[in-house]
Design an enzyme around this catalytic site. Structure first.
Site, PDB file in Angstrom:
ATOM      1  N   GLU A 125      -5.850  -5.516  10.153  1.00  0.00           N
ATOM      2  CA  GLU A 125      -4.770  -4.624  10.323  1.00  0.00           C
ATOM      3  C   GLU A 125      -5.147  -3.811  11.732  1.00  0.00           C
ATOM      4  O   GLU A 125      -6.051  -2.845  11.690  1.00  0.00           O
ATOM      5  CB  GLU A 125      -4.882  -3.475   9.141  1.00  0.00           C
TER       6      GLU A 125
ATOM      7  N   GLY B  28       1.778   1.879  10.797  1.00  0.00           N
ATOM      8  CA  GLY B  28       3.029   2.759  10.956  1.00  0.00           C
ATOM      9  C   GLY B  28       3.483   3.284  12.012  1.00  0.00           C
ATOM     10  O   GLY B  28       3.929   4.550  12.337  1.00  0.00           O
TER      11      GLY B  28
ATOM     12  N   ASN C 269       0.725  -1.170  -0.126  1.00  0.00           N
ATOM     13  CA  ASN C 269      -0.054   0.184  -0.096  1.00  0.00           C
ATOM     14  C   ASN C 269       0.982   1.178  -0.002  1.00  0.00           C
ATOM     15  O   ASN C 269       1.477   1.566   0.990  1.00  0.00           O
ATOM     16  CB  ASN C 269      -0.738  -0.100   1.303  1.00  0.00           C
ATOM     17  N   TRP C 270       0.884   1.846  -1.174  1.00  0.00           N
ATOM     18  CA  TRP C 270       1.619   3.007  -1.315  1.00  0.00           C
ATOM     19  C   TRP C 270       1.288   4.282  -0.656  1.00  0.00           C
ATOM     20  O   TRP C 270       2.002   5.294  -0.529  1.00  0.00           O
ATOM     21  CB  TRP C 270       2.104   3.174  -2.729  1.00  0.00           C
ATOM     22  N   LYS C 271       0.039   4.123  -0.234  1.00  0.00           N
ATOM     23  CA  LYS C 271      -0.493   5.345   0.582  1.00  0.00           C
ATOM     24  C   LYS C 271      -0.571   6.489  -0.463  1.00  0.00           C
ATOM     25  O   LYS C 271      -0.447   6.647  -1.880  1.00  0.00           O
ATOM     26  CB  LYS C 271      -0.139   5.761   1.705  1.00  0.00           C
TER      27      LYS C 271
ATOM     28  N   SER D 136       2.939  -2.494  10.441  1.00  0.00           N
ATOM     29  CA  SER D 136       4.320  -2.424  10.829  1.00  0.00           C
ATOM     30  C   SER D 136       5.214  -3.879  10.498  1.00  0.00           C
ATOM     31  O   SER D 136       5.925  -4.014  11.030  1.00  0.00           O
ATOM     32  CB  SER D 136       4.558  -2.006  12.243  1.00  0.00           C
TER      33      SER D 136
ATOM     34  N   HIS E 255      -9.794   0.906   4.546  1.00  0.00           N
ATOM     35  CA  HIS E 255      -8.476   1.009   5.145  1.00  0.00           C
ATOM     36  C   HIS E 255      -8.613   1.806   6.492  1.00  0.00           C
ATOM     37  O   HIS E 255      -9.436   2.892   6.378  1.00  0.00           O
ATOM     38  CB  HIS E 255      -7.352   1.390   4.331  1.00  0.00           C
TER      39      HIS E 255
ATOM     40  N   GLU F 246      -7.090   4.154   7.464  1.00  0.00           N
ATOM     41  CA  GLU F 246      -7.120   5.537   7.318  1.00  0.00           C
ATOM     42  C   GLU F 246      -8.281   6.250   6.736  1.00  0.00           C
ATOM     43  O   GLU F 246      -8.680   7.237   7.058  1.00  0.00           O
ATOM     44  CB  GLU F 246      -5.711   5.987   6.376  1.00  0.00           C
TER      45      GLU F 246
ATOM     46  N   GLY G 105       2.447  -1.033   4.320  1.00  0.00           N
ATOM     47  CA  GLY G 105       2.643   0.457   3.784  1.00  0.00           C
ATOM     48  C   GLY G 105       4.057   0.724   3.843  1.00  0.00           C
ATOM     49  O   GLY G 105       4.711   0.634   2.783  1.00  0.00           O
ATOM     50  N   GLY G 106       4.675   1.443   4.639  1.00  0.00           N
ATOM     51  CA  GLY G 106       5.736   1.954   4.711  1.00  0.00           C
ATOM     52  C   GLY G 106       7.035   1.049   4.199  1.00  0.00           C
ATOM     53  O   GLY G 106       8.002   1.568   3.263  1.00  0.00           O
TER      54      GLY G 106
END
Ligand code: PEP
Length: 251
Positions: free
Chosen positions: A169, A175, A10-12, A212, A97, A99, A233-234
């Protein structure tokens, strides 16, 4: 034969079209395809077409949207729909998601409409569920996950339900550098599978873990057979280390 695994990136709100093209160039150089291993990418909407083009000759590389509106078209400034992202090359979409839920105020009712819109557009939905830290500390994890599953999937039957990937998640792990233990994640995954099985999903449902995940913890997490893969993600933003993470997880 290795077990089927799915690695989802997930590149956000990162990596525009030029960066997406450069990303795939590096990723494809560094990543050797593995049997039974799929790598999914969720770029921002503006980079969908570039990403889909860069992955188009490879069945094991799948590109999807991070979010869609529930309507197929109309006066919804700033939104993208299932048919629009499909036209740009998306084969899947994230739904719900954390977010979207916690930053943009998306409700369970919204996720339900989005799951329906994704299926109608021929996109594979990846439904994200998970509890906040306060909910976890209040012993509410399973109640929250069950509520989110019921909210998004109510009314869907076995055949349609089987098309849905669930990503567990926990919000407190996204994150933050603090991942769930493989055992904790496995306990929730089992509950998710039982919820789906009770509604006629005969085959083994796909349940991913997210929060994470990184190069240091991927091996330990995927040693837990309840995890069918990960949503990251990150640690997916750098193509070389993402390729390394997938190799480590699939080893
Ligand atoms: C995510 O965005 O779905 C996610 C799990 O992020 P991170 O890996 O950075 O925690």
């Amino acid at each position: 034969m290795s077990r089927p695994l799915r690695f989802a990136a997930n590149w956000k709100m990162h990596l525009g079209p030029d960066e997406a093209r450069a990303y795939f160039k590096t990723f494809r150089t560094r990543y050797r395809p593995r049997e039974q291993c799929e790598v999914w990418f969720f770029p921002p909407a503006v980079s969908l077409e570039a990403a889909a083009q860069a992955a188009r000759d490879r069945a094991d590389l799948v590109v999807g949207a991070q979010d869609i509106h529930w309507e197929p078209k109309g006066a919804f400034t700033g939104a993208v729909s299932g048919p629009l992202v499909a036209q740009a090359g998306a084969k899947a979409t994230l739904v719900g998601h954390s977010e979207r839920r916690h930053v943009f105020g998306e409700t369970d009712a919204d996720t339900r409409k989005k799951v329906g819109a994704a299926l109608a557009a021929g996109l594979a939905p990846v439904l994200c569920v998970g509890e906040t830290l306060a909910e976890r500390e209040g012993g509410q994890t399973l109640a929250v996950v069950h509520r989110q599953l019921a909210g998004a999937l109510r009314g869907l039957e076995g055949g349609k339900l089987a098309q849905i990937t669930i990503a567990y998640e926990p919000v407190w792990a996204i994150g933050t550098g603090r991942n769930a233990t493989p055992q904790d994640a496995a306990g929730v995954h089992r509950e998710i599978r039982a919820w789906l099985a009770a509604r006629g999903v005969g085959e083994r449902a796909r349940v991913l873990y997210g929060g994470s995940v990184n190069l240091k913890n991927i091996t330990e997490l995927l040693a837990e057979p309840e995890l069918d893969g990960v949503l990251v993600g990150g640690a997916s933003l750098d193509p070389a280390s993402w390729a390394e993470l997938v190799h480590s997880g699939a080893a």
